[in-house]
Design an enzyme around this catalytic site. Sequence first.
Site, PDB file in Angstrom:
ATOM      1  N   LYS A  83       0.859  -1.179   0.000  1.00  0.00           N
ATOM      2  CA  LYS A  83       0.000   0.000   0.000  1.00  0.00           C
ATOM      3  C   LYS A  83       0.896   1.229   0.000  1.00  0.00           C
ATOM      4  CE  LYS A  83      -3.922   1.867   2.694  1.00  0.00           C
ATOM      5  NZ  LYS A  83      -4.767   1.594   3.889  1.00  0.00           N
ATOM      6  N   SER A 159      -9.525   1.198   2.820  1.00  0.00           N
ATOM      7  CA  SER A 159      -8.692   2.013   1.951  1.00  0.00           C
ATOM      8  C   SER A 159      -7.561   1.239   1.277  1.00  0.00           C
ATOM      9  CB  SER A 159      -8.092   3.170   2.756  1.00  0.00           C
ATOM     10  OG  SER A 159      -7.217   2.689   3.777  1.00  0.00           O
ATOM     11  N   SER A 183      -9.752  -1.052   7.077  1.00  0.00           N
ATOM     12  CA  SER A 183      -9.154  -0.893   5.756  1.00  0.00           C
ATOM     13  C   SER A 183      -8.416  -2.111   5.236  1.00  0.00           C
ATOM     14  CB  SER A 183      -8.218   0.321   5.748  1.00  0.00           C
ATOM     15  OG  SER A 183      -8.958   1.515   5.815  1.00  0.00           O
TER      16      SER A 183
END
Length: 454
Positions: A83, A159, A183
């Site tokens: 990420k 996310s 997330s």
Amino acid sequence: MSAPVAAGPADALAIAAEIRQGRRNAVSFVTAAIAAIEVRDTRVNSVTRIFGPRAVAEAEKIDRRIAAGEDPGPLAGVPFGVKDLFDVEGEVTTAGSVVLREARPAVQDATVIARLRAAGAIPLASLNMDEFAYGFATDNAHYGITRNPHDPARLAGGSSGGSAAAVAAGFLPFTLGSDTNGSIRVPASLCGVWGLKPTFGTVPREGAYPFAASLDVVGPFAGTLADLRVVHEAMNGAPMPAVPVLSDLRVARLGGWFAENVSAPLAAAIDAVAGHLGHVPVVELPEVARARAASFLITAAEGGMLHLPRLRRRALQYDPATRDRLIAGALLPAATVLQAHRFRAWFREQIHAAFRTADVLIAPATVGEAPLIDQPTIVVDGQAVSARTNLGLYTQPLSLAGVPILSVPLLGTGGLPLGLQLIAAPGGEPALFAVAAALEAAGVAGKVPLPKGR
């Protein structure tokens, strides 16, 4: 539709075994993964940057070590993605925003990436996310929407949507994400892969761009439970304690809030899980709606105050949806935030009390399958509400306690992934893996395969 690109075994342990045993070299796996991303990610949009030359160079070093008779580690030559809020030495960490695009490159790896490298793994790409990790959709104004590999017309969740989608699509065997309010758990559920939110504070966050420091946790996604475990152990810096015998564990099901608004296919899937686990009593947590509100307030306040100095200078460069929520958080009265923290302490005790009679709790991860991109809503209490802000309906309240939670992929009757949360007391990761392994062995859980042609 693009032709598929073969990358060899999809799971990390199989890749490492082939490399360590000399049946295939690390460079071939890295170049195959790059080719797969370049050909097929145009329809998913999970990757924001490929670290091509450096990844190939690292793979060459692994191959030389193998040739010299060395053991590079349990993840020898395995490519993975991060990420885009993790520092990778020499790369700019943007946290999904153009605001940081001109920042200096990281001078060293995030701690967990350094540990994975020490285990032989190779960082290959940065992955799409909601800007500054604020959202549940990976709908990014700067880098675009990450689409669900099972149906590109649907959201991947967020996310950490790019991280979940890259595993689901078969580009990478494992990836890294972060979880503040869900997330990791939300996109793992919607994309049909395994995900782990470890016990708060046990996995180092150094080198990971923060969102809400009192809630942030970093963790892995993987296509297999075995991969998830070995990656978690590498990130944690130590082997996991012995996994208990399932028959020694007490499992209960969360009711009340966690039984409301659940889609019919997910309710049926959870019933099937409970059936395989034997007698599973139902327990309820009090004041869950207030817990969700407290989690939201704490997140908004901490995120808002973190970004306030930069918002004063460069607000127009933020994604408008992110900017407005951060500003609202920065304006929250201190008394309101203090009240949320006091409630958090009380609610944490209520969750810990539940573990006096159960070792593992089960609950839905989302209300059902992934929402459509053109209609990004979910139904809550009979009303269509924003998916971007409400997909954490079942994950946000549990974040307050800092407990470990494993997201288990389930297959719905409609062919789309669904997700289950397994929850344990702090340090209870071995119990989570014991229950998850039993579900995997029974055939009711596991990475959801893509439809043919995907």
